[in-house]
Design a protein around this motif. Structure first.
Motif, short mmCIF file in Angstrom:
data_model
loop_
_atom_site.label_atom_id
_atom_site.label_comp_id
_atom_site.label_asym_id
_atom_site.label_seq_id
_atom_site.Cartn_x
_atom_site.Cartn_y
_atom_site.Cartn_z
N ALA A 77 0.84 -1.19 0.00
CA ALA A 77 0.00 0.00 0.00
C ALA A 77 0.89 1.25 0.00
O ALA A 77 1.77 1.39 0.84
N ASP A 78 0.65 2.12 -0.97
CA ASP A 78 1.36 3.40 -1.03
C ASP A 78 0.37 4.47 -0.60
O ASP A 78 -0.52 4.87 -1.37
N HIS A 79 0.50 4.93 0.64
CA HIS A 79 -0.49 5.85 1.19
C HIS A 79 -0.32 7.28 0.67
O HIS A 79 -1.27 8.07 0.74
N GLU A 80 0.85 7.59 0.14
CA GLU A 80 1.02 8.92 -0.46
C GLU A 80 0.34 8.99 -1.82
O GLU A 80 -0.36 9.95 -2.13
N GLU A 81 0.55 7.95 -2.63
CA GLU A 81 -0.07 7.90 -3.96
C GLU A 81 -1.48 7.31 -3.92
O GLU A 81 -2.20 7.36 -4.91
N LYS A 82 -1.86 6.73 -2.78
CA LYS A 82 -3.15 6.06 -2.62
C LYS A 82 -3.33 4.96 -3.67
O LYS A 82 -4.29 4.94 -4.43
N THR A 83 -2.36 4.05 -3.69
CA THR A 83 -2.41 2.92 -4.60
C THR A 83 -2.19 1.61 -3.84
O THR A 83 -1.58 1.60 -2.77
N ILE A 84 -2.69 0.54 -4.41
CA ILE A 84 -2.46 -0.82 -3.93
C ILE A 84 -1.83 -1.61 -5.06
O ILE A 84 -2.36 -1.64 -6.18
N SER A 85 -0.70 -2.24 -4.78
CA SER A 85 -0.03 -3.09 -5.76
C SER A 85 0.00 -4.53 -5.27
O SER A 85 0.23 -4.77 -4.08
N TRP A 86 -0.22 -5.47 -6.18
CA TRP A 86 -0.27 -6.88 -5.82
C TRP A 86 0.69 -7.65 -6.72
O TRP A 86 0.61 -7.56 -7.95
N LEU A 87 1.61 -8.39 -6.10
CA LEU A 87 2.55 -9.23 -6.84
C LEU A 87 1.85 -10.54 -7.16
O LEU A 87 1.51 -11.32 -6.27
N CYS A 108 -12.46 6.38 -5.16
CA CYS A 108 -13.58 6.94 -4.40
C CYS A 108 -14.10 8.21 -5.06
O CYS A 108 -13.33 9.08 -5.46
N THR A 109 -15.41 8.31 -5.16
CA THR A 109 -16.06 9.54 -5.60
C THR A 109 -16.73 10.24 -4.42
O THR A 109 -17.20 11.36 -4.54
N SER A 110 -16.78 9.54 -3.28
CA SER A 110 -17.30 10.10 -2.04
C SER A 110 -16.69 9.32 -0.89
O SER A 110 -16.16 8.22 -1.09
N PRO A 111 -16.74 9.82 0.33
CA PRO A 111 -16.15 9.10 1.46
C PRO A 111 -16.72 7.70 1.68
O PRO A 111 -16.07 6.85 2.27
N VAL A 117 -10.44 -0.13 -4.34
CA VAL A 117 -9.40 -1.10 -4.01
C VAL A 117 -8.46 -0.55 -2.94
O VAL A 117 -8.12 -1.25 -1.97
N TYR A 118 -8.05 0.71 -3.09
CA TYR A 118 -7.10 1.27 -2.14
C TYR A 118 -7.65 1.28 -0.72
O TYR A 118 -7.02 0.80 0.22
N HIS A 119 -8.83 1.84 -0.54
CA HIS A 119 -9.38 1.94 0.82
C HIS A 119 -9.81 0.59 1.37
O HIS A 119 -9.65 0.31 2.57
N THR A 120 -10.33 -0.27 0.49
CA THR A 120 -10.72 -1.61 0.95
C THR A 120 -9.52 -2.37 1.48
O THR A 120 -9.56 -2.97 2.56
N MET A 121 -8.40 -2.33 0.73
CA MET A 121 -7.23 -3.09 1.16
C MET A 121 -6.48 -2.42 2.29
O MET A 121 -5.89 -3.09 3.13
#
Length: 209
Positions: A77-87, A108-111, A117-121
């Protein structure tokens, strides 16, 4: 020996696809997101946090064995870029052949947006740390473990798919008695959903490896 090998290859080629089609129908992903699913396993020996599993398996178009064998350390999880990467595996026949990384950013379009994927993971990784402790240097905790931290079998992952289908009111068998859902159902779920929201076919193929 050469003729024998050629003969075997010819017979295999001619017989390929002659059996009944294997069923891996898609689930209704948007309907799954609306289900009130507990973090406890839905099936005996099943994984924790089914909703997070459904999001990851759908959006990364994985096979059931890839979800079952994935480890927490395979996800970053990259919290600065708000990304999730999976190997992920590069081979469809060897789930240990890791070497292909795929990523999703925050959608996300709203809270309260479901399915991001990012917030879920991010929430799931925090859930795992709270339950099993933070990642160690030699961390082999499954990404979606059983209640006691063990690995879920691929067969149980298939049971989970059928449980979700049942919860959505779907029949589990075709009219001729064959199972509708199988080990590629998450892949077909992802392909149908992504195509439905307008993602380019080539991008879907790349995501699906």
């Amino acid at each position: 020996a050469g003729l024998e090998l050629a003969s075997k290859r010819m017979v295999t080629s001619c017989q390929r696809g002659m059996g009944p089609p294997r069923q891996s129908e898609p689930l209704n992903y948007e309907a799954i997101l609306l289900l009130d699913l507990p973090t406890d396993p839905l099936v005996e020996g099943g994984p924790l946090n089914t909703k997070a599993l459904a999001v990851m398996a759908t959006m990364f178009l994985t096979r059931e064995i890839e979800v079952a064998m994935a480890e927490r350390s395979h996800v970053v999880a990259d919290h600065e870029e708000k990304t999730i990467s999976w190997l992920l595996p590069v081979s469809k026949t060897d789930y240990k052949a890791l070497g292909c990384r795929r990523s999703w950013g925050c959608s996300c379009t709203s809270p309260s947006s479901a399915g991001c994927v990012y917030h879920t993971m991010s929430d799931h990784l925090n859930f795992l740390s709270g339950r099993f402790g933070p990642p160690a240097l030699d961390d082999h905790l499954p990404l979606f473990p059983t209640s006691d931290g063990g690995a879920v079998s691929p067969e149980t992952m298939l049971e989970l798919i059928e449980m979700l289908a049942t919860m959505l009111g779907e029949e589990l068998h075709t009219k001729d008695g064959r199972r509708k859902y199988g080990k590629h159902s998450w892949r077909s779920t992802g392909a149908v959903f992504l195509a439905g929201i307008g993602v380019d076919l080539l991008k879907i193929q790349l995501m699906a490896r």
